[in-house]
Design an enzyme around this catalytic site. Structure first.
Site, PDB file in Angstrom:
ATOM      1  N   TRP A  24      31.704  27.287  36.468  1.00 44.77           N
ATOM      2  CA  TRP A  24      31.593  26.802  37.834  1.00 44.77           C
ATOM      3  C   TRP A  24      30.805  27.565  38.836  1.00 44.77           C
ATOM      4  O   TRP A  24      30.236  27.176  39.782  1.00 44.77           O
ATOM      5  CB  TRP A  24      32.908  26.340  38.181  1.00 44.77           C
ATOM      6  CG  TRP A  24      34.009  27.317  39.077  1.00 44.77           C
ATOM      7  CD1 TRP A  24      34.572  28.642  38.594  1.00 44.77           C
ATOM      8  CD2 TRP A  24      34.554  26.854  40.475  1.00 44.77           C
ATOM      9  NE1 TRP A  24      35.077  29.089  39.639  1.00 44.77           N
ATOM     10  CE2 TRP A  24      35.319  28.259  40.794  1.00 44.77           C
ATOM     11  CE3 TRP A  24      34.390  26.010  41.547  1.00 44.77           C
ATOM     12  CZ2 TRP A  24      35.894  28.462  41.756  1.00 44.77           C
ATOM     13  CZ3 TRP A  24      35.055  26.208  42.537  1.00 44.77           C
ATOM     14  CH2 TRP A  24      36.058  27.352  42.871  1.00 44.77           C
ATOM     15  N   ASP A  25      30.943  29.027  38.656  1.00 34.76           N
ATOM     16  CA  ASP A  25      30.085  29.824  39.599  1.00 34.76           C
ATOM     17  C   ASP A  25      28.632  29.206  39.335  1.00 34.76           C
ATOM     18  O   ASP A  25      27.994  29.400  40.344  1.00 34.76           O
ATOM     19  CB  ASP A  25      30.021  31.381  38.926  1.00 34.76           C
ATOM     20  CG  ASP A  25      31.467  32.015  39.350  1.00 34.76           C
ATOM     21  OD1 ASP A  25      31.589  32.985  39.768  1.00 34.76           O
ATOM     22  OD2 ASP A  25      32.588  31.465  38.759  1.00 34.76           O
TER      23      ASP A  25
ATOM     24  N   ARG B 165      46.085  37.233  29.172  1.00 38.17           N
ATOM     25  CA  ARG B 165      44.927  37.167  29.289  1.00 38.17           C
ATOM     26  C   ARG B 165      44.322  38.579  28.972  1.00 38.17           C
ATOM     27  O   ARG B 165      44.718  39.297  29.622  1.00 38.17           O
ATOM     28  CB  ARG B 165      44.365  36.600  30.692  1.00 38.17           C
ATOM     29  CG  ARG B 165      44.614  35.336  31.039  1.00 38.17           C
ATOM     30  CD  ARG B 165      44.334  34.988  32.600  1.00 38.17           C
ATOM     31  NE  ARG B 165      45.070  35.972  33.421  1.00 38.17           N
ATOM     32  CZ  ARG B 165      44.756  36.293  34.482  1.00 38.17           C
ATOM     33  NH1 ARG B 165      43.645  36.151  34.940  1.00 38.17           N
ATOM     34  NH2 ARG B 165      45.656  37.017  35.243  1.00 38.17           N
TER      35      ARG B 165
ATOM     36  N   ASP C 221      42.086  31.815  40.969  1.00 36.74           N
ATOM     37  CA  ASP C 221      42.987  32.520  40.440  1.00 36.74           C
ATOM     38  C   ASP C 221      43.159  33.665  41.236  1.00 36.74           C
ATOM     39  O   ASP C 221      42.362  34.763  41.045  1.00 36.74           O
ATOM     40  CB  ASP C 221      42.931  32.997  38.743  1.00 36.74           C
ATOM     41  CG  ASP C 221      41.258  33.168  38.630  1.00 36.74           C
ATOM     42  OD1 ASP C 221      40.600  32.891  39.603  1.00 36.74           O
ATOM     43  OD2 ASP C 221      40.960  33.740  37.719  1.00 36.74           O
TER      44      ASP C 221
ATOM     45  N   GLU D 240      31.753  38.544  46.940  1.00 42.74           N
ATOM     46  CA  GLU D 240      32.359  37.427  46.382  1.00 42.74           C
ATOM     47  C   GLU D 240      33.097  36.814  47.292  1.00 42.74           C
ATOM     48  O   GLU D 240      32.976  35.445  47.195  1.00 42.74           O
ATOM     49  CB  GLU D 240      33.330  38.044  45.033  1.00 42.74           C
ATOM     50  CG  GLU D 240      33.895  36.944  44.415  1.00 42.74           C
ATOM     51  CD  GLU D 240      35.173  37.640  43.708  1.00 42.74           C
ATOM     52  OE1 GLU D 240      35.405  36.989  42.482  1.00 42.74           O
ATOM     53  OE2 GLU D 240      35.766  38.711  44.185  1.00 42.74           O
TER      54      GLU D 240
ATOM     55  N   ARG E  63      32.094  43.412  38.216  1.00 43.61           N
ATOM     56  CA  ARG E  63      32.804  43.295  36.901  1.00 43.61           C
ATOM     57  C   ARG E  63      32.549  42.031  36.267  1.00 43.61           C
ATOM     58  O   ARG E  63      32.760  41.992  34.950  1.00 43.61           O
ATOM     59  CB  ARG E  63      34.350  43.533  37.224  1.00 43.61           C
ATOM     60  CG  ARG E  63      34.781  41.959  37.664  1.00 43.61           C
ATOM     61  CD  ARG E  63      36.361  42.277  38.284  1.00 43.61           C
ATOM     62  NE  ARG E  63      37.212  42.630  37.335  1.00 43.61           N
ATOM     63  CZ  ARG E  63      38.011  41.777  36.729  1.00 43.61           C
ATOM     64  NH1 ARG E  63      38.097  40.600  36.999  1.00 43.61           N
ATOM     65  NH2 ARG E  63      39.143  42.143  35.719  1.00 43.61           N
TER      66      ARG E  63
END
Length: 524
Positions: A151-152, A269, A303, A487, A144
């Site tokens: 930071w990834d 958000r 998060d 991930e 997605r």
């Protein structure tokens, strides 16, 4: 606090934080503002299962024309909101979700074959789109996440250090410099709805890693952007009274200035619109306060995690802006150290000395404010309550990764890690099983890398290699079973990774980069 930091730390920040930020062009508006009541209606109606889908949709006409058509059509008895959206927007697809390795392909070959799949070419601007155009190639995480993430990318770039990929890594670094030049900071990702926040500031670490390969000229080249990033994080420091906060800076009662995560907006958000509204409804606090804290946590990258929750379990108790995070302040130490290197590369000895002293003062403050004698590890600090947070998390490994910890602190951290966060196939961010994705039983490539390298830096090689071995084994086993790199992983050996606002994603940029270093480039 166990030791009093240098009294001149706050004054050094005041002197070096600089004048106000240079004037910026008006920031492009996010989709919730551009499309207003249409955006709200689509999200509340659950037209798409993922809130991010509509936030990333590309309009087929101008926003003005779309909104005029919507206002005219929505009163009709036969109005179909889904049909209206699909008729006026191109909905994004995630091409990587169907990508599989070739039968018999080893994991290192798979990673190499994935870079072209995850690479995006320079963007062309589209009016009304949430995408912030970038001038150079970049790598997206996957699933997605179809934009660059701040930071990834540091961990993704670990897999782009071979001669054949270095040009792509250089393009990504140039894109981040472009974002700083354009917007005054690096947003969470290149989307308009991410502009109100950043992410853990790894730009300096990216520059340092590039300089280690290419020479000190890299420090000088990116010095203007490094200084601008520091201004962003320190904005307002010179005006703070003791015991108060402004945006991302907090001045403690003893005068020391440190940093927290923040977001300049206090609304749901866009990428998690329904979820944030539901969280705010469950809380008895003002909705804007809940939204601000949810957004600030998104800036942290964690998060979500029990780390941020007042009761350790319930998302509606989130209190991120009340915490001084040890990882963020370690990153800002690195930023100040690299700025010193930049001045040195430009033959500015006085500037290099000033910034080296600032970095030294921050390191002293980190060791004094965040070291938890009872936990034998660095933990976050509750600045309003003037006390250390009790949960042990992998954020406490950042002072080791960046060389801030004293030797004895590092060895105590290693011992505490063995007792609390070590699992058969890696390490967990926190020992709590809360249902949030940045808690047990999940392990994450960036935190695994920071832990391994931090331990190695202080001679804790046996523990570092055990963690690396378990992580590599889990990554490769999942790859052999599914043909994918994902991930996050369950590092307990019991199940698949779980928790959070969305399913586990595949691709996946930072997993690929870390595994490349540990499995393909060879563990040191």
């Amino acid at each position: 606090m166990n030791r009093k930091p240098g009294i001149f730390f706050a004054w050094a920040l005041w002197l070096l934080s600089g004048a106000a930020l240079a004037a910026q062009a008006p920031a492009p508006q996010p989709p919730s503002i551009i499309y207003g009541e249409l955006f709200d209606a689509v999200q509340r109606a659950r037209i798409f299962s993922d809130s991010k889908t509509f936030a990333d949709a590309t309009p087929k006409d101008s926003p003005q024309a779309i909104m005029a058509a919507y206002r005219q059509a929505r009163g009709s008895a036969d109005f179909d909101l889904r049909a209206f959206v699909t008729g006026h927007f191109t909905v994004p697809e995630t091409a990587e979700s169907t990508y599989r390795s070739k039968p018999g392909e080893d994991v290192c070959t798979h990673i190499t074959s994935l870079w072209p799949v995850l690479t995006r070419q320079p963007d062309r601007p589209v009016a009304g789109s949430s995408l912030l155009p970038l001038p150079h190639r970049y790598v997206v995480p996957g699933g997605r996440f179809q934009e660059i993430y701040y930071w990834d990318s540091y961990f993704t770039m670990l897999g782009l250090e071979g001669p054949e990929q270095r040009g792509l890594a250089a393009d990504m670094l140039a894109n981040f410099a472009h974002l700083i030049d354009t917007y005054g900071h690096i947003p969470n990702g290149n989307r308009t709805y991410y502009l109100s926040r950043s992410q853990p500031p790894f730009f300096a670490a990216m520059v340092a890693r590039a300089a280690a390969r290419e020479g000190d000229a890299v420090y000088a080249r990116y010095l203007p952007q490094l200084l601008r990033e520091h201004q962003f994080w320190m904005e307002g420091a010179e005006r703070l009274a003791p015991g108060s906060a402004h945006r991302r800076v907090v001045r403690l009662r003893n005068g020391v200035v440190l940093n927290r995560y923040w977001d300049d907006r206090s609304t749901p958000r866009e990428e998690a619109y329904r979820e944030d509204i539901e969280t705010a409804v469950k809380s008895k606090r003002p909705a804007a306060e809940v939204y601000r804290n949810l957004r600030a946590t998104a800036e942290s990258g964690w998060d979500f995690s029990s780390r941020w929750l007042a009761d350790g379990h319930t998302l509606s108790t989130i209190r991120t802006i009340d915490l001084l995070p040890v990882d963020l302040n370690s990153l800002l130490y690195e930023l100040e150290r690299v700025i010193s290197q930049g001045h040195a590369a430009k033959q500015d000895a006085a500037g290099a000395q000033r910034w080296a002293e600032l970095a030294k003062q921050r390191a002293q403050a980190i060791r004094a404010v965040f070291w938890n004698e009872k936990r034998h590890m660095f933990t976050d600090y509750l600045w309003r309550e003037e006390k250390l947070a009790t949960p042990v998390t992998l954020a406490g490994l950042y002072p080791l990764y960046f060389g801030v910890a004293e030797t004895e602190q590092a060895h105590q951290t290693a011992a505490a890690l063995r007792l609390s966060l070590l699992r058969p196939e890696g390490v967990v961010p926190a020992a709590v099983v809360s249902g949030e994705q940045w808690d047990a039983p999940n392990g994450w490539a960036p935190l695994v890398w920071l832990t391994i390298e931090g331990l190695r830096r202080y001679g804790e090689h046996e523990l570092a290699e055990a963690i690396a071995l378990g992580w590599r084994r889990e990554n490769v086993e999942v790859f052999k079973r599914t043909g994918k790199l994902t991930e996050k992983y369950d590092v307990t050996g019991e199940d698949d990774a779980r928790g959070g606002e969305y399913p586990n994603q595949d691709g996946f940029g930072w997993t690929n980069g870390v595994l490349w270093q540990l499995e393909c480039a060879g563990a040191r």
